[in-house]
Design an enzyme around this catalytic site. Structure first.
Site, mmCIF file in Angstrom:
data_model
loop_
_atom_site.group_PDB
_atom_site.id
_atom_site.type_symbol
_atom_site.label_atom_id
_atom_site.label_comp_id
_atom_site.label_asym_id
_atom_site.label_seq_id
_atom_site.Cartn_x
_atom_site.Cartn_y
_atom_site.Cartn_z
ATOM 1 N N TYR A 87 1.981 -4.446 -1.649
ATOM 2 C CA TYR A 87 1.646 -2.981 -0.895
ATOM 3 C C TYR A 87 1.766 -1.968 -2.126
ATOM 4 C CZ TYR A 87 0.007 -0.553 3.421
ATOM 5 O OH TYR A 87 -0.478 0.714 3.734
ATOM 6 N N ARG A 139 -13.799 3.167 -1.591
ATOM 7 C CA ARG A 139 -12.272 4.562 -2.477
ATOM 8 C C ARG A 139 -10.985 3.611 -2.262
ATOM 9 N NH1 ARG A 139 -9.392 6.411 1.903
ATOM 10 N NH2 ARG A 139 -8.091 5.185 0.436
ATOM 11 N N LYS A 157 -3.051 -5.480 3.793
ATOM 12 C CA LYS A 157 -2.529 -5.590 4.918
ATOM 13 C C LYS A 157 -2.414 -6.106 5.456
ATOM 14 C CE LYS A 157 -3.340 -0.557 4.475
ATOM 15 N NZ LYS A 157 -3.146 0.765 4.525
ATOM 16 N N GLU A 228 -11.415 -0.536 6.099
ATOM 17 C CA GLU A 228 -10.216 -0.049 5.180
ATOM 18 C C GLU A 228 -10.501 0.592 4.205
ATOM 19 O OE1 GLU A 228 -6.685 0.109 6.533
ATOM 20 O OE2 GLU A 228 -6.199 1.199 4.485
ATOM 21 N N ASP A 229 -10.001 1.529 3.955
ATOM 22 C CA ASP A 229 -10.517 2.342 2.201
ATOM 23 C C ASP A 229 -12.137 2.229 1.544
ATOM 24 O OD1 ASP A 229 -7.739 2.677 1.888
ATOM 25 O OD2 ASP A 229 -7.320 1.216 0.703
ATOM 26 N N ASP A 251 -7.752 2.405 9.306
ATOM 27 C CA ASP A 251 -6.214 2.866 9.323
ATOM 28 C C ASP A 251 -6.195 3.855 8.293
ATOM 29 O OD1 ASP A 251 -3.847 2.054 9.187
ATOM 30 O OD2 ASP A 251 -4.468 1.568 7.215
ATOM 31 N N ASP A 252 -7.060 4.470 7.765
ATOM 32 C CA ASP A 252 -7.414 5.950 6.655
ATOM 33 C C ASP A 252 -7.271 6.703 7.766
ATOM 34 O OD1 ASP A 252 -6.916 4.260 4.657
ATOM 35 O OD2 ASP A 252 -9.046 3.612 4.971
ATOM 36 N N ASN A 392 -1.659 7.966 -2.357
ATOM 37 C CA ASN A 392 -1.154 6.902 -2.929
ATOM 38 C C ASN A 392 -2.964 6.484 -3.971
ATOM 39 O OD1 ASN A 392 0.743 5.363 -2.418
ATOM 40 N ND2 ASN A 392 0.493 5.379 -0.125
ATOM 41 N N ASN A 436 3.290 6.416 5.050
ATOM 42 C CA ASN A 436 2.573 5.601 4.724
ATOM 43 C C ASN A 436 2.094 4.767 6.465
ATOM 44 O OD1 ASN A 436 1.303 3.040 3.764
ATOM 45 N ND2 ASN A 436 1.578 3.552 2.115
HETATM 46 O O1 OAA Z 1 -2.095 2.054 1.809
HETATM 47 C C1 OAA Z 1 -1.537 3.084 1.795
HETATM 48 O O2 OAA Z 1 -0.806 2.635 0.566
HETATM 49 C C2 OAA Z 1 -2.201 3.243 2.416
HETATM 50 C C3 OAA Z 1 -3.616 3.633 2.672
HETATM 51 O O3 OAA Z 1 -3.611 3.377 3.877
HETATM 52 C C4 OAA Z 1 -4.660 4.402 1.663
HETATM 53 O O4 OAA Z 1 -3.655 5.744 1.128
HETATM 54 O O5 OAA Z 1 -5.825 3.670 2.015
HETATM 55 MG MG MG Z 2 -5.782 2.675 2.985
#
Ligand code: OAA
Ligand code: MG
Length: 531
Positions: A87, A139, A157, A228-229, A251-252, A392, A436
């Site tokens: 991770y 992203r 994840k 996610e992202d 999640d973000d 991060n 986190n």
């Molecule tokens: O994945 C991680 O460390 C936390 C998160 O969702 C991100 O930074 O997009």
């Molecule tokens: Mg993320």
């Protein structure tokens, strides 16, 4: 032979004599039968000889592809050591190098060439998915557009879902929606594995994602889908579009919000403050910033202040300075925090001096933005300033743990997005922990799946934040830790899952009546990595 090549069934050298005889494995394995413990020890011994984290990532990935039970045994029993490899921060580097280190595919790659056929494609997945983590790679962490290389994030994840909350690996489906990339470096990289074209945008993008959403929900009824992202412009739009009709969350936005709120609750236990009296200045105004601010506003209102007053206690600084009323070109999600009667301020330090916040939260992926000057100013303004450097991976962190403590004379109440080692300052030792979303999403997902909830609501994230904060002990706080230790994560996830499932049952979102013991229901569904 097929058994040895199926990672969900393979036990390798741990197949017993009788299994070897019954399953046609005699002669296919060396004669010695090992225990899982010996196998796990061997894995660790090998891992520790590898010189770089990326090599460790590759080795663990290969184990994941050979023997899932052993992989998860090693992860669960050594979470402090292994999580930073599978991770953040190492997963960020693994995404950047995804094409180079590629060995075997994991998850599903759905590209814009598959338009009109996504449902057909999903039928190729051999398992019944209950949980999908999906990204379009625009992203990835704070690293920007990594296109199809972003697959490393859903994979990472979902590994944490199984390790930290016991969601069965077979129920987990990582997905990358490959809509191209605008990253020229990748477009010119001979090992890049995604579509070599610029990103799909506008209507074509929206209908592609919609086709995926409909196909996924039809193929896997009741599936929980975690966004996610995605880039800001897609993330808010997609969450808005689907959150009231499908079992989805971002999640973000929401996971990060819950973990940050839990950290604030812990920090306030140390400095004796109340949430409703805080003034929070965010560096960043995207998914994380407004996600956190929105949840903080709800939590402040629960302490009895009006919405207007709560909003006024949350301020955003983006790349163009302080977000204030009347500024040109502000996007929808920032508008709540564009406060009137405040002159524009161009930079973060001046914003601190002017607004005198009690807390600063960095979520802009600008490495080093919490300069010594910023930290010293926070320490002048506050006896115990709250400093969260959440971006991060580590290269994007606003400040290191060491700097946070050093420039505040050890008075900062600190949380970080990536792991940092303990810091010793003037004979006192501090153990910073990660703010986190990995503390939140595994438990939330487990609770949603266990209750069969139709939707994922903000109330669930509020419950998750309170529960996570409740898991923090006095001994944690005494050493500067605002979160529980990682080795406790499965116990923490059970509590979060039970709190989330409770909300589902109370709100009539679950697919059945509430059981007598929600916690037992949650626990009964957890995967244990044993043979
Ligand atoms: O994945 C991680 O460390 C936390 C998160 O969702 C991100 O930074 O997009
Ligand atoms: Mg993320």
């Amino acid at each position: 032979m097929a058994l040895l090549r199926d990672p969900l069934l393979n036990k390798g050298t741990a197949f017993t004599e009788s299994e070897r005889a019954a399953l046609g494995l005699r002669g296919l394995l060396p004669p010695c039968v090992l225990t899982m413990e010996t196998q796990a020890q061997r894995v660790l011994t090998n891992l520790r000889t590898l010189p770089t984290d990326l090599e460790k990532y590759v080795a663990l990935n290969a184990l994941h592809d050979r023997n899932e039970a052993l992989f998860f045994r090693v992860v669960v029993d050594n979470i402090d050591e292994i999580q930073p490899i599978i991770y953040t921060p190492t997963v960020g580097l693994a995404c950047q190098k995804y094409g180079l280190i590629f060995q075997r595919p994991r998850g599903m790659f759905i590209s814009s060439r598959d338009r009109g056929q996504i449902a057909e494609l999903l039928k190729n997945w051999p398992y019944q998915a209950k949980l999908i983590v999906v990204t379009d790679g625009e992203r990835i962490l704070g690293l920007g557009d990594l296109g199809a290389n972003g697959m490393g994030i859903p994979v990472g994840k979902l590994s944490l879902y199984s390790a930290c909350a016991g969601v069965h690996p077979e129920a987990c489906l990582p997905v990358v929606l490959d809509v191209g990339t605008n990253n020229d470096e990748l477009l010119n990289d001979p090992y890049y594995l995604g579509l070599r074209e610029r990103r799909l945008t506008g209507e074509a993008y929206d209908s592609f994602v919609d086709e995926f959403m409909q196909a996924a929900r039809k193929t896997f009824p009741g599936v929980l889908i975690q966004f996610e992202d995605f880039a800001n412009h897609s993330a808010f739009k997609l969450l808005h579009k689907y959150r009231d009709e499908a079992c989805v969350f971002n999640d973000d936005i929401q996971g990060t919000a819950a973990v940050a709120l839990a950290g604030l609750f812990s920090a306030l236990r140390v400095n004796g403050g109340k949430l409703k009296d805080q003034k929070i200045l965010f560096l960043g105004a995207g998914e994380a910033a407004t996600g956190i601010a929105d949840l903080v506003v709800s939590a402040m209102m629960a302490e009895g202040v009006s919405e207007a007053d709560a909003l006024r206690r949350n301020w955003l600084v983006d790349s163009r300075g302080l977000v204030v009323g009347g500024r040109q070109g502000l996007h929808g999600h920032k508008l709540r925090y564009a406060h009137a009667d405040q002159a524009p301020i161009a930079d973060f330090l001046t914003a601190i001096r002017t607004l005198k916040p009690t807390a600063i939260i960095g979520v802009a992926a600008v490495g080093g933005a919490f300069t010594p000057e910023v930290l010293k100013t926070m320490a002048e303004l506050n006896e115990q300033p709250i400093v969260f450097a959440l971006s991060n991976p580590t290269s994007k962190a606003e400040c290191s743990a060491e700097d946070a403590y050093r420039y505040t004379e050890g008075r900062a109440l600190f949380a970080c997005g990536s792991p940092y080692d303990p810091v010793t300052l003037n004979g006192r030792s501090f153990v910073p922990r990660q703010g986190n979303n990995s503390y939140i999403f595994p438990g939330v997902g487990l609770g949603v799946i266990a209750s069969g909830s139709k939707l994922v609501t903000d109330e669930m994230f509020m419950a998750a934040a309170h529960t996570l904060a409740d898991c923090v002990g006095k001994d944690d706080l005494a050493q500067g830790s605002l979160y529980p230790s990682l080795p406790r994560i499965r116990e923490v996830s059970v509590r979060i899952a039970a709190a989330v499932a409770d909300v589902a049952f109370q709100r009539g979102l679950a697919d059945g009546p509430a059981p007598n013991d929600v916690k037992a229901l949650v626990q009964s569904q957890m995967y244990e990595p044993h043979y």
